[in-house]
Structures are given as C-alpha cells and as structure tokens.
Design a protein around this motif. Structure first.
Motif, PDB file in Angstrom:
ATOM      1  N   PHE A  64       0.842  -1.202   0.000  1.00  0.00           N
ATOM      2  CA  PHE A  64       0.000   0.000   0.000  1.00  0.00           C
ATOM      3  C   PHE A  64       0.872   1.244   0.000  1.00  0.00           C
ATOM      4  O   PHE A  64       0.602   2.208  -0.725  1.00  0.00           O
ATOM      5  N   ALA A  65       1.907   1.257   0.837  1.00  0.00           N
ATOM      6  CA  ALA A  65       2.791   2.414   0.925  1.00  0.00           C
ATOM      7  C   ALA A  65       3.474   2.698  -0.405  1.00  0.00           C
ATOM      8  O   ALA A  65       3.581   3.864  -0.824  1.00  0.00           O
ATOM      9  N   ARG A  66       3.924   1.657  -1.071  1.00  0.00           N
ATOM     10  CA  ARG A  66       4.589   1.831  -2.371  1.00  0.00           C
ATOM     11  C   ARG A  66       3.617   2.403  -3.406  1.00  0.00           C
ATOM     12  O   ARG A  66       3.972   3.303  -4.171  1.00  0.00           O
ATOM     13  N   GLU A  67       2.395   1.914  -3.431  1.00  0.00           N
ATOM     14  CA  GLU A  67       1.410   2.343  -4.428  1.00  0.00           C
ATOM     15  C   GLU A  67       0.862   3.743  -4.150  1.00  0.00           C
ATOM     16  O   GLU A  67       0.466   4.447  -5.079  1.00  0.00           O
ATOM     17  N   HIS A  68       0.839   4.163  -2.867  1.00  0.00           N
ATOM     18  CA  HIS A  68       0.177   5.410  -2.501  1.00  0.00           C
ATOM     19  C   HIS A  68       1.126   6.424  -1.855  1.00  0.00           C
ATOM     20  O   HIS A  68       0.660   7.403  -1.253  1.00  0.00           O
ATOM     21  N   GLU A  69       2.421   6.234  -1.985  1.00  0.00           N
ATOM     22  CA  GLU A  69       3.376   7.092  -1.290  1.00  0.00           C
ATOM     23  C   GLU A  69       3.167   8.573  -1.609  1.00  0.00           C
ATOM     24  O   GLU A  69       3.188   9.427  -0.705  1.00  0.00           O
ATOM     25  N   GLU A  70       2.963   8.898  -2.861  1.00  0.00           N
ATOM     26  CA  GLU A  70       2.797  10.310  -3.238  1.00  0.00           C
ATOM     27  C   GLU A  70       1.572  10.915  -2.576  1.00  0.00           C
ATOM     28  O   GLU A  70       1.608  12.048  -2.069  1.00  0.00           O
ATOM     29  N   VAL A  71       0.480  10.167  -2.543  1.00  0.00           N
ATOM     30  CA  VAL A  71      -0.755  10.659  -1.919  1.00  0.00           C
ATOM     31  C   VAL A  71      -0.580  10.778  -0.405  1.00  0.00           C
ATOM     32  O   VAL A  71      -1.048  11.741   0.213  1.00  0.00           O
ATOM     33  N   ILE A  72       0.093   9.805   0.200  1.00  0.00           N
ATOM     34  CA  ILE A  72       0.285   9.813   1.650  1.00  0.00           C
ATOM     35  C   ILE A  72       0.969  11.093   2.108  1.00  0.00           C
ATOM     36  O   ILE A  72       0.575  11.702   3.115  1.00  0.00           O
ATOM     37  N   PHE A  73       1.968  11.537   1.358  1.00  0.00           N
ATOM     38  CA  PHE A  73       2.745  12.707   1.782  1.00  0.00           C
ATOM     39  C   PHE A  73       2.338  14.000   1.070  1.00  0.00           C
ATOM     40  O   PHE A  73       3.014  15.017   1.213  1.00  0.00           O
ATOM     41  N   ALA A  74       1.234  13.974   0.337  1.00  0.00           N
ATOM     42  CA  ALA A  74       0.839  15.149  -0.441  1.00  0.00           C
ATOM     43  C   ALA A  74       0.524  16.348   0.452  1.00  0.00           C
ATOM     44  O   ALA A  74       0.865  17.492   0.117  1.00  0.00           O
ATOM     45  N   ARG A  75      -0.137  16.111   1.586  1.00  0.00           N
ATOM     46  CA  ARG A  75      -0.542  17.214   2.466  1.00  0.00           C
ATOM     47  C   ARG A  75       0.512  17.581   3.492  1.00  0.00           C
ATOM     48  O   ARG A  75       0.602  18.730   3.922  1.00  0.00           O
ATOM     49  N   ASN A  76       1.303  16.612   3.901  1.00  0.00           N
ATOM     50  CA  ASN A  76       2.222  16.826   5.018  1.00  0.00           C
ATOM     51  C   ASN A  76       3.436  15.927   4.829  1.00  0.00           C
ATOM     52  O   ASN A  76       3.324  14.706   4.876  1.00  0.00           O
ATOM     53  N   THR A  77       4.598  16.521   4.601  1.00  0.00           N
ATOM     54  CA  THR A  77       5.801  15.726   4.350  1.00  0.00           C
ATOM     55  C   THR A  77       6.402  15.165   5.634  1.00  0.00           C
ATOM     56  O   THR A  77       7.248  14.276   5.575  1.00  0.00           O
ATOM     57  N   HIS A  78       5.992  15.695   6.807  1.00  0.00           N
ATOM     58  CA  HIS A  78       6.507  15.184   8.079  1.00  0.00           C
ATOM     59  C   HIS A  78       5.786  13.907   8.490  1.00  0.00           C
ATOM     60  O   HIS A  78       6.405  12.912   8.867  1.00  0.00           O
ATOM     61  N   LEU A  79       4.463  13.965   8.431  1.00  0.00           N
ATOM     62  CA  LEU A  79       3.624  12.863   8.861  1.00  0.00           C
ATOM     63  C   LEU A  79       2.428  12.800   7.922  1.00  0.00           C
ATOM     64  O   LEU A  79       1.554  13.657   7.962  1.00  0.00           O
ATOM     65  N   GLY A  80       2.419  11.792   7.042  1.00  0.00           N
ATOM     66  CA  GLY A  80       1.352  11.658   6.067  1.00  0.00           C
ATOM     67  C   GLY A  80       0.487  10.445   6.371  1.00  0.00           C
ATOM     68  O   GLY A  80       0.932   9.491   7.001  1.00  0.00           O
ATOM     69  N   VAL A  81      -0.760  10.507   5.912  1.00  0.00           N
ATOM     70  CA  VAL A  81      -1.711   9.433   6.175  1.00  0.00           C
ATOM     71  C   VAL A  81      -2.383   9.020   4.879  1.00  0.00           C
ATOM     72  O   VAL A  81      -2.898   9.873   4.145  1.00  0.00           O
TER      73      VAL A  81
END
Length: 259
Positions: A64-81
């Motif tokens: 999941f992290a590999r497929e969605h990494e860009e989205v996870i950190f789109a809002r917050n580069t420190h802590l993304g969800v």
C-alpha cells in the motif's frame, strides 16, 4: 545511493516473501524489520514489529505504501496518512482505552526522515532516504501536525506494536481548583484519552475548574464545573454552555475522539 547494495549488507537480511524488492531482517529476538524500495527506487520504505511481527500485514502495508506514497505525503511531508488501507484478515487492535475505532487498522501512516531520524547513529547517510510506514488508525492523526507534533505522535504511538489498539488524537488543557492540578503547557497539549476521562471525573466539586479538549478535526469543547458539569463548543468560543451528566459527558468525549 544504491539502496539495494546498502540493504544487502544489513545483518541477517533476506528477501521478503511476496513482495518484489522487499527485505526482512532481525536485529534482536522479537524485533523484526522489513523494507521495500519505493516505486521509483529512490527511497527505502521501512517498518518494524516488536513481539508482534505479522508477515501478511507487513507485506500489505508496504505494498500500500509503495502504491500510494505520493498521496500519503501530499498534504504533510513530516507525517502523512493514506486512507483506504484494508489489512489482511482484519489485522490490528481493538478498542482503545478511552476511545478508538476498533475493527483493525484502516490507514497507513508515513513518517519522514526529519521525524524518525532512524539511522542517524549507524548509517547517517541513509536516513534521508528512508520513510517509515506503519499500519495505523485514522482517528490518531489530524493531517496538520507540525514537525514537533509529528515527533511527539511518533514517540507516543509505539507504532512497532503491530497488534496495538488505537490511541486517538487528543489535545487537552485543564485546571482544577480542587486537586490543584493544571496544564503546564501554554496551550492544549497531546495526551491519552484515559487522562481526559480522569480529569472530567475530577472536575466534580472544583468550583471554576475546566477541561478543554480537541479532536483530530480541530473541534474543541470546554467543560466547566459550576455545581454541575457544563459543556460548550469552544473552537469558535461562542458556544452556549449546557448542563450535562457525567455518564453522558464521558460517552460524548469518547465518541468525539473516534470520529
């Protein structure tokens, strides 16, 4: 940096079954690590489990992290969800002490190197290329955490317990005229739900005492004791206080942290 070459030199490292460009290694009994290259091969996405390592959950999380990494950190580069995570077989904890959504992990949280500083001692050159990715619960994060707040949440949550219960996002400040207890921070600070429920109970008999608490959506409530518990919405500071019984108050607080 040649991440494949770096990881290949980790003690006890081997392939992670079921995930291409993925690895597993153990540094001490009960402490297991896994990592995978990012989709572009430029970063190592890593997690660990302490006495709770679950290979199926680990593989699902890293996929999941590999497929969605860009989205996870789109809002917050420190802590993304990253929302929409579905663990295999409903893996994850149950209800939290004082709140939580139960039913298994439902997000993947990503931590930037400025938060985890994971390899600063042994491999300082590697740290900037590593993002930690853990299964987690949506109720634990606002998505607006500052760097300092992200570090605090990282330290509070013990994310390497892959069988843990939720610990909902909660900021609180209080002052109690009866117990003489009060917040030492200038504003609302992070705490655990059980502490909120304790302070709400202890308001009784403390004339002029108050508790303020904030959930992950930035909604704030203020509860005061004036011969009874009074509650008001406080994020706009113009909510009209209403009387509320203790049982209803505690149930309300728990619900407010689960949404």
């Amino acid at each position: 940096m040649d991440l494949r070459a770096v990881v290949s030199r980790f003690r006890g490292v081997g392939p992670l079954p079921g995930l291409a460009d993925g690895w597993h290694w153990t540094l001490a009994p009960g402490i297991e690590f896994a990592g995978a290259l990012s989709a572009d091969g430029r970063r190592l996405l890593q997690l660990s489990g302490r006495n709770s390592y679950d290979e199926d959950l680990v593989v699902a999380t890293l996929e999941f992290a590999r497929e969605h990494e860009e989205v996870i950190f789109a809002r917050n580069t420190h802590l993304g969800v990253g929302e929409g995570f579905k663990p295999p077989g409903g893996s994850g904890g149950g209800n939290a002490d004082g709140g939580g959504n139960g039913g298994g992990f439902d997000v993947v949280v990503g931590l930037g190197p400025e938060v985890h500083r994971f390899y600063d001692v042994q491999h300082p050159d590697l740290t900037p290329f590593v993002r930690l990715m853990f299964p987690a619960y949506a109720c634990e994060f606002s998505g607006r955490e500052t760097l300092d707040e992200a570090v605090t949440r990282y330290e509070m949550l013990r994310l390497n317990n892959l069988a843990r219960d939720p610990l909902p996002f909660l900021k609180m400040r209080y002052a109690n005229t009866r117990t003489k207890g009060w917040s030492t921070n200038p504003g609302r600070g992070f705490t655990e739900p059980r502490r909120l429920l304790e302070e709400l109970r202890w308001l009784e008999g403390g004339q002029g005492s108050f508790v303020e608490f904030e959930n992950r959506h930035g909604k704030v409530w203020r509860i005061e004791w004036h011969g009874a518990w009074l509650i008001a919405e406080w994020d706009t500071q113009d909510g009209a206080p209403r009387e509320i019984g203790l049982h209803e108050l505690l149930e309300f607080a728990e619900r407010a942290l689960r949404v």
